[in-house]
Scaffold this motif. Sequence first.
Motif, short mmCIF file in Angstrom:
data_model
loop_
_atom_site.label_atom_id
_atom_site.label_comp_id
_atom_site.label_asym_id
_atom_site.label_seq_id
_atom_site.Cartn_x
_atom_site.Cartn_y
_atom_site.Cartn_z
N ASN A 76 46.85 20.64 41.96
CA ASN A 76 46.37 22.30 41.49
C ASN A 76 44.30 22.43 41.78
O ASN A 76 44.08 21.18 40.18
CB ASN A 76 46.56 23.58 40.33
CG ASN A 76 45.11 24.25 39.78
OD1 ASN A 76 46.16 26.08 39.98
ND2 ASN A 76 44.82 24.24 38.42
N GLN A 77 43.72 23.02 41.77
CA GLN A 77 42.43 22.94 41.89
C GLN A 77 41.85 23.93 40.46
O GLN A 77 41.69 25.04 40.51
CB GLN A 77 41.65 22.97 43.66
CG GLN A 77 42.16 22.15 43.98
CD GLN A 77 41.78 22.62 45.22
OE1 GLN A 77 41.16 23.01 46.07
NE2 GLN A 77 42.29 21.97 46.46
N HIS A 79 38.78 25.62 40.47
CA HIS A 79 37.45 25.56 40.66
C HIS A 79 36.21 26.66 40.14
O HIS A 79 35.25 27.07 39.71
CB HIS A 79 37.07 26.83 42.15
CG HIS A 79 38.04 25.94 43.30
ND1 HIS A 79 37.20 25.69 44.30
CD2 HIS A 79 38.94 25.61 43.52
CE1 HIS A 79 37.97 24.30 45.21
NE2 HIS A 79 38.58 25.25 45.10
N VAL A 80 36.34 27.87 39.31
CA VAL A 80 35.89 28.83 38.57
C VAL A 80 36.02 28.16 37.13
O VAL A 80 37.76 27.61 36.55
CB VAL A 80 36.00 29.99 38.28
CG1 VAL A 80 35.61 30.76 37.93
CG2 VAL A 80 35.96 30.22 39.93
N ARG A 97 31.71 33.87 33.95
CA ARG A 97 32.10 33.52 35.07
C ARG A 97 31.35 32.35 36.05
O ARG A 97 30.65 33.10 36.24
CB ARG A 97 33.24 34.30 35.90
CG ARG A 97 34.47 34.31 35.72
CD ARG A 97 35.40 35.55 36.56
NE ARG A 97 36.61 36.27 36.48
CZ ARG A 97 36.60 37.51 36.25
NH1 ARG A 97 35.77 37.53 37.19
NH2 ARG A 97 37.65 37.97 35.55
N PRO A 99 30.94 28.68 38.58
CA PRO A 99 31.65 27.18 39.21
C PRO A 99 32.24 26.35 37.74
O PRO A 99 31.41 26.06 37.16
CB PRO A 99 30.39 26.37 39.98
CG PRO A 99 29.68 27.68 39.65
CD PRO A 99 28.93 28.51 38.83
N PHE A 237 46.47 38.44 31.86
CA PHE A 237 45.03 38.42 31.43
C PHE A 237 44.35 37.73 32.88
O PHE A 237 45.34 36.63 33.32
CB PHE A 237 44.94 37.64 30.52
CG PHE A 237 43.77 36.30 29.89
CD1 PHE A 237 42.52 37.30 29.49
CD2 PHE A 237 43.42 35.28 30.50
CE1 PHE A 237 41.50 36.73 29.58
CE2 PHE A 237 42.67 34.23 30.47
CZ PHE A 237 41.67 34.81 29.30
N PRO A 238 43.19 38.36 33.59
CA PRO A 238 42.95 39.08 34.74
C PRO A 238 42.52 36.67 34.35
O PRO A 238 42.02 36.30 35.92
CB PRO A 238 41.96 39.13 34.93
CG PRO A 238 41.67 39.22 33.57
CD PRO A 238 42.20 39.09 32.56
N ARG A 241 44.48 32.38 35.39
CA ARG A 241 44.44 30.42 36.76
C ARG A 241 43.14 29.98 36.81
O ARG A 241 42.72 29.53 37.82
CB ARG A 241 45.01 31.25 37.89
CG ARG A 241 46.00 31.63 38.43
CD ARG A 241 46.90 31.31 37.53
NE ARG A 241 46.95 29.31 38.33
CZ ARG A 241 47.90 28.45 38.40
NH1 ARG A 241 49.18 28.36 36.89
NH2 ARG A 241 48.01 27.43 38.97
N HIS A 242 42.15 30.70 35.89
CA HIS A 242 41.05 29.75 35.85
C HIS A 242 40.45 29.00 34.75
O HIS A 242 41.60 28.96 33.98
CB HIS A 242 40.02 30.93 35.48
CG HIS A 242 39.50 31.47 36.51
ND1 HIS A 242 39.02 33.30 36.56
CD2 HIS A 242 39.39 31.30 37.71
CE1 HIS A 242 38.49 33.13 37.33
NE2 HIS A 242 39.22 32.18 38.18
#
Lengths: 608, 608
Positions: A76-77, A79-80, A97, A99, A237-238, A241-242
């Motif tokens: 998984n990557q 990025h944020v 948010r 990088p 929770f939005p 994935r960060h």
Amino acid sequence: MPTSLVRETDVDVLIIGAGPAGLMCANALAKAGVDVRIIDERPSKVAAGQADGIQPRTIEVFQSYGLADRLLREGNQMHVAAFYNPGLDGGIELTDRVPDVTAPTARYPFEVTLHQGAIENIFLDSMKAMGVEVSRPVVPTHLDLDTAKLGDPNEYAVRVVLKHLESPENGTSTEVVRAKFVVGTDGAHSWVRKSLNIAMEGSQTDYVWGVGLSSVSHPMRPLLKAMPVDMVPQTDFPDIRHKTAIHSENGSCMIIPREGDMVRLYIQLEGKDAVDATSGRIDKKRMGPHQLLQVASKSMRPYVFKTPDEFDWWTIYIIGQRVASRFSVDERVFIAGDACHTHSPKAGQGMNASMNDSHNLAWKLVYVLRGWAGLSLLKTYEFERRKYAQDLIDFDVKFSGLFSGKPRTEINLDGVSHQEFIQAFQTFGGFTSGIGIHYGESAIVRYDNQSCAKNVVVGQRMPPQVLIRAADGRPVDLQDMLPSNTLFKLFVFTGDTAAATLNELASDVEVIMHKFATRVELCCILSPSKRPDFGFMDLPLVLRPHWSRVLSDEKDLRETQGGDAYATYGIDPHAGAIVCVRPDGYVGMVAPLEEADAVASYFESFMA
Amino acid sequence: MPTSLVRETDVDVLIIGAGPAGLMCANALAKAGVDVRIIDERPSKVAAGQADGIQPRTIEVFQSYGLADRLLREGNQMHVAAFYNPGLDGGIELTDRVPDVTAPTARYPFEVTLHQGAIENIFLDSMKAMGVEVSRPVVPTHLDLDTAKLGDPNEYAVRVVLKHLESPENGTSTEVVRAKFVVGTDGAHSWVRKSLNIAMEGSQTDYVWGVGLSSVSHPMRPLLKAMPVDMVPQTDFPDIRHKTAIHSENGSCMIIPREGDMVRLYIQLEGKDAVDATSGRIDKKRMGPHQLLQVASKSMRPYVFKTPDEFDWWTIYIIGQRVASRFSVDERVFIAGDACHTHSPKAGQGMNASMNDSHNLAWKLVYVLRGWAGLSLLKTYEFERRKYAQDLIDFDVKFSGLFSGKPRTEINLDGVSHQEFIQAFQTFGGFTSGIGIHYGESAIVRYDNQSCAKNVVVGQRMPPQVLIRAADGRPVDLQDMLPSNTLFKLFVFTGDTAAATLNELASDVEVIMHKFATRVELCCILSPSKRPDFGFMDLPLVLRPHWSRVLSDEKDLRETQGGDAYATYGIDPHAGAIVCVRPDGYVGMVAPLEEADAVASYFESFMA
């Protein structure tokens, strides 16, 4: 006959412990054709859990071994990075948010998360293709050095007794291995380290250290640092994935998204929740994943976070921040990875530091084994990596302190403000990405002449840069010219050098290449102002040993990439420069074109 | 007992011929879980030589099967096309260097060259991992169709008798295979085509065709089109690693750089040099590689081109430009690749056209075998691919004519000017790259509503575009959402749609997904003006079936990529649009958001 009962074997390098550090080492040595053996006490490899974050620099290292494709395919990557803090209504709200990777030169501007078993498989498959497999379950029971043999690297100076725990061959489970070198990558409780009587420095007990770290807002109260739970979450929770740091009135947690739909939560608990009051030790029975997630659930309000029925992996532990007093004994036995340093997992350093230890050590072992360098080259391993491990702890204490601190609110004015946190996050970007690793001056790192290539920092890794290959117009990254193939790389930035000077340079380079040909690869980088009038075929032959070794600092014909290499590297396009990169991708020295002999004396200072 | 001597087997799909077309087909079917068998008459696979150029579109197709990484790792890349013409002193001189690929939307803006054996290995390894291997050497000796069974796709309507040329099992070398479908990918001299009595249309003999093609400057003189020689050259010619077209007073040649240091030369000869005057046929004895290279050497003056001592591969042949009159019989037996069309190799089309035939056919076979569509779907294979093969020949006649023509000089004013040549090269860019392949209107290609997504050309492949995944901020290419997994892809560009309309759309989409769920994957693309106020969690649940399926038309946080998707695709960011992409990556239809039912009727028109 007793003698026939004990198997005796010789090997150039014996590696004890097949975690990420041991496997990186074994793979690197196997790739270099070294006679290597690797053993592990576990009957089978780790399946999931444990360490999982791969930093940008480590991805570059994987790429140099040809292993990045698979890592990027499977992982998984991130990025944020997102930050949540207490909102007005008692719940949390999004503050920012940004990088996740702030190091400007990172070739891969993200972190990869992938469970340790999958990472180990990448090495295991690569090694298997080269005929090297892990012997397991095997434990070392005795290690000694033959002091009479220490001076000659060709002597099998280390003797290790191994015990095979399963299926003994020839009727015995004992084996005596005579090795030229031994690498102990056997984890935090390293048998190798203990058998060498190497002390760990830093806080002496986990408990005391825990207190130290929590000092920002909880002086003298023990704080458990790492309570990871891996699961597939059900949540609205939005930022699930960060990489998300949540500071709430109900506690803190950190979200690390993983491969597939998996997420790892690091949940902050008060020490008393899981520590036995009498012994001061962790009692895993006091806190299970459901309780952990209830804590997480509370800290994520007003978002809904449902506790799943199943967990991939979870644990509770306290990590001490410690560094071994020595990383090697007589340049014959080395320790690497968790065997010589342990860290808080918050900044995702552990596995990266471990693999980069081996990456640093492997080529040096190869040079000594091939007779290309003396044993003293191996002293630079401890010099470079021990310093780094200490820097890492200094960093970690600061970073973890900030993370553990309560957020600043109207009530708690002593807390950590988001501005402080984000500033630290970005300031430490070079460190957390691994890009900023900087080795001190030594025989293989020479700081003089830095000014002729200002942004090619001697002691740091060579930064990436897209160039156009002169012969076929293919965009290539300079880092692709830095495979981990045990060779030094000599980059000649030819600048606007006139033909006469170019011929002089060519003679100087010829002398170097003649003497060190088998250990050095040459590559020329044409300056933007020289092309297109000056074709690569106009270079003296010695400066274009193969058509693929001349790169040009220009944009590709479609004008989509390339250009600016001289500027990026801080090299005057008129003057040019020579950059010498070590086999591990770190810049060893730079020199003006007129001082090519400085390269020769650099090589001569440590090469046989 | 005679009955026990003949082995009888059933299989869903039997593929005859394991070249690129057959292997692409077998791999695609195996990946879809189809019961497939592939045979080949050769005892071992091709090692080197033969076809070698992979076009940009074909790389995209490889990517959709997860096979591009290896192709790109092993192959050479051609980024630049160079053109040489006669100079003033009798030798050649550089006229121009241009991007080799001019199609603006190519995701991979270059061609890959790699020998056919290596390309076949990519498929063979992929198939092996799925348990499918080529049976060889095996030849078909008889094929017939059971007309009574043609109506039911579940019936084994084709009977093929096979002869095993080595190690017969059960004491016999004969096997009878009953197949639901047969695909003949057995080359230009296809046994399958002949046994079905399918005629090849176009020039009837190579010789006559050769005359036709050379008409630009050598009317009525036979011209051999393709005399490839593979070798490692010794030369000072600066464009030896570019795709280079050389027109000289001493003849023409084309340079195609290959993997490693290899180069392929296509050398133009006068027909008389290698053709037996009496029979009119090629006589390979008349012309060997040394003679061929002497010709090349002459045409490259003043550059030095030394004849190497060894050649990897070479041949002389004349290619007829022909297309089979039918590509299938009763939608039960199909021919693909060279079995149904042959081309001049100049534009590097052959292997690409062949593999793309199979790519077009495979998913259709899967749909019929799974009962998802009726047999009539299979009619679109011939409809789409035969038209393409014909277009290819029209193109090839023009392109080859230009290439074969003598250059325009002061003496030869009728010759081809460089301007004409370069214009043709760029005009045909869409064609030579494979990007411009355009399928005609049919049940699965519906041209209406094109205006709501102007640059998503219905009947062409879906163009690539970087988008940012809403949940994790990862840049992804829209083409990465188009794996060859046999599913249709429904891209909902939500635009600025108000919440109420969005809910209506969601209900429409829910109906479609409910009915076709197993065959359709959904993906939403948020408009640039909607973000960031509108988070992906604000979408109705049916429009975000998984966190990975919502993309956002914006730049990443580091501002290095992404943005402009609506503009690129010609979709009004306020209005939005629905784009439906077929399992092979070609756009099947587009529709305004208000006409989601058009999608339902599209699916209903061919799906069972």
